[in-house]
Scaffold this active site. Sequence first.
Site, PDB file in Angstrom:
ATOM      1  N   HIS A 109     100.654  65.745  38.270  1.00  0.00           N
ATOM      2  CA  HIS A 109     101.460  66.385  37.238  1.00  0.00           C
ATOM      3  C   HIS A 109     102.352  65.404  36.489  1.00  0.00           C
ATOM      4  O   HIS A 109     103.275  65.817  35.802  1.00  0.00           O
ATOM      5  CB  HIS A 109     102.310  67.499  37.861  1.00  0.00           C
ATOM      6  CG  HIS A 109     101.505  68.579  38.494  1.00  0.00           C
ATOM      7  ND1 HIS A 109     101.915  69.260  39.632  1.00  0.00           N
ATOM      8  CD2 HIS A 109     100.289  69.089  38.176  1.00  0.00           C
ATOM      9  CE1 HIS A 109     100.981  70.139  39.971  1.00  0.00           C
ATOM     10  NE2 HIS A 109      99.999  70.056  39.109  1.00  0.00           N
ATOM     11  N   THR A 146     102.434  71.291  51.378  1.00  0.00           N
ATOM     12  CA  THR A 146     101.857  72.027  50.257  1.00  0.00           C
ATOM     13  C   THR A 146     101.381  73.398  50.719  1.00  0.00           C
ATOM     14  O   THR A 146     100.819  73.535  51.801  1.00  0.00           O
ATOM     15  CB  THR A 146     100.695  71.253  49.605  1.00  0.00           C
ATOM     16  OG1 THR A 146     100.151  72.021  48.533  1.00  0.00           O
ATOM     17  CG2 THR A 146      99.610  70.910  50.596  1.00  0.00           C
ATOM     18  N   GLN A 168     101.518  66.271  44.102  1.00  0.00           N
ATOM     19  CA  GLN A 168     101.848  67.286  43.100  1.00  0.00           C
ATOM     20  C   GLN A 168     103.276  67.106  42.592  1.00  0.00           C
ATOM     21  O   GLN A 168     103.694  67.815  41.682  1.00  0.00           O
ATOM     22  CB  GLN A 168     101.683  68.675  43.710  1.00  0.00           C
ATOM     23  CG  GLN A 168     100.270  68.997  44.157  1.00  0.00           C
ATOM     24  CD  GLN A 168     100.215  70.264  44.999  1.00  0.00           C
ATOM     25  OE1 GLN A 168     100.475  70.240  46.190  1.00  0.00           O
ATOM     26  NE2 GLN A 168      99.871  71.376  44.367  1.00  0.00           N
ATOM     27  N   ASN A 169     104.021  66.193  43.192  1.00  0.00           N
ATOM     28  CA  ASN A 169     105.431  66.037  42.879  1.00  0.00           C
ATOM     29  C   ASN A 169     105.632  65.092  41.697  1.00  0.00           C
ATOM     30  O   ASN A 169     104.812  64.217  41.430  1.00  0.00           O
ATOM     31  CB  ASN A 169     106.176  65.516  44.108  1.00  0.00           C
ATOM     32  CG  ASN A 169     106.021  66.456  45.287  1.00  0.00           C
ATOM     33  OD1 ASN A 169     105.929  67.669  45.111  1.00  0.00           O
ATOM     34  ND2 ASN A 169     105.963  65.911  46.479  1.00  0.00           N
TER      35      ASN A 169
END
Length: 307
Positions: free
Chosen positions: A125, A220, A107-108
């Site tokens: 992302h 997370t 997600q980073n």
Amino acid sequence: MPALFHRATSGLSTIPPPAALAGAGASAESGIPTFRGAGGLWRSFPPEALATPQAFARRPSLVWEFYSWRREVVAACRPNRAHHALAALERRLAADGRGASFTLITQNVDRLHKAAGSSHIIELHGSIWDVCRAGRGGRKASRCWEDRTQPLCPALAGRGAPDGDASPAADIPLGLLPHDAEGHLLRPGVVWFNEQLDPSVLAAAEEATASCDLFITAGTSAVVYPAAGFAQSAAANGATVAEFNLEATPHASFCKFAFQGRAGDLLPAAFGVEAEVEAAMRAQQAAYQQGAVGKGSSALAGSDSQL
């Protein structure tokens, strides 16, 4: 103890190979902030004022100053033990011939997993280092490409400090903001709030989740969808789920293993790669001392936020 996880999972099949999901907690240990500066929200703005197409359409200068500051922060950060542990696990699986690949879903947006040496990465992302053309309403109007030039344009030099002037009167004129060679205004290539994930990226993540027999979550909070649903999907398909996080998450009900603590402290022992991680950290330190800062190269291994 994480070592128990290593012993308990050493006999699991790795064909298909494991998959992992890394969140903001993994990068926080490298000093990566999300959208908060030392005094709170960047210049007191909430996320929707900085990380949406609508925000960019309203004040592209403000958004570019925010991202220019974030790029400076990320450029000064290095992969930590969590990044190196995941990269070492991938290399070990490949060396043992137990699986064609290890999929790391992140997600980073900092690309520190790549800097640590991970090669099979799915960036949900996008990356803070990517740019693309800005279209109507601040939406993406082209493919993204990486550009690590910092600052991206002369007008952004010295701009973006969290305590800087946030008034519209201080905005950089539109014509001085980042543009491509053909004169098109550029925007950050990350996936913002109010934007959909790239369908091909999401499909690849879902495929890796559905086909693995071991699913690892690291750093997370399991609250941002669709990533928050990956672990449950893996469990529903029969995979063993292991969670490594500072605090317990909603995943606890279906995790076979749940460890609380810093991912950088837990993962090396969990994977049985302590020696490899410490060697990578020493090599990284030596490389940076010799001036190899911000190269984003996998040579340094052997660079839940959607902002």
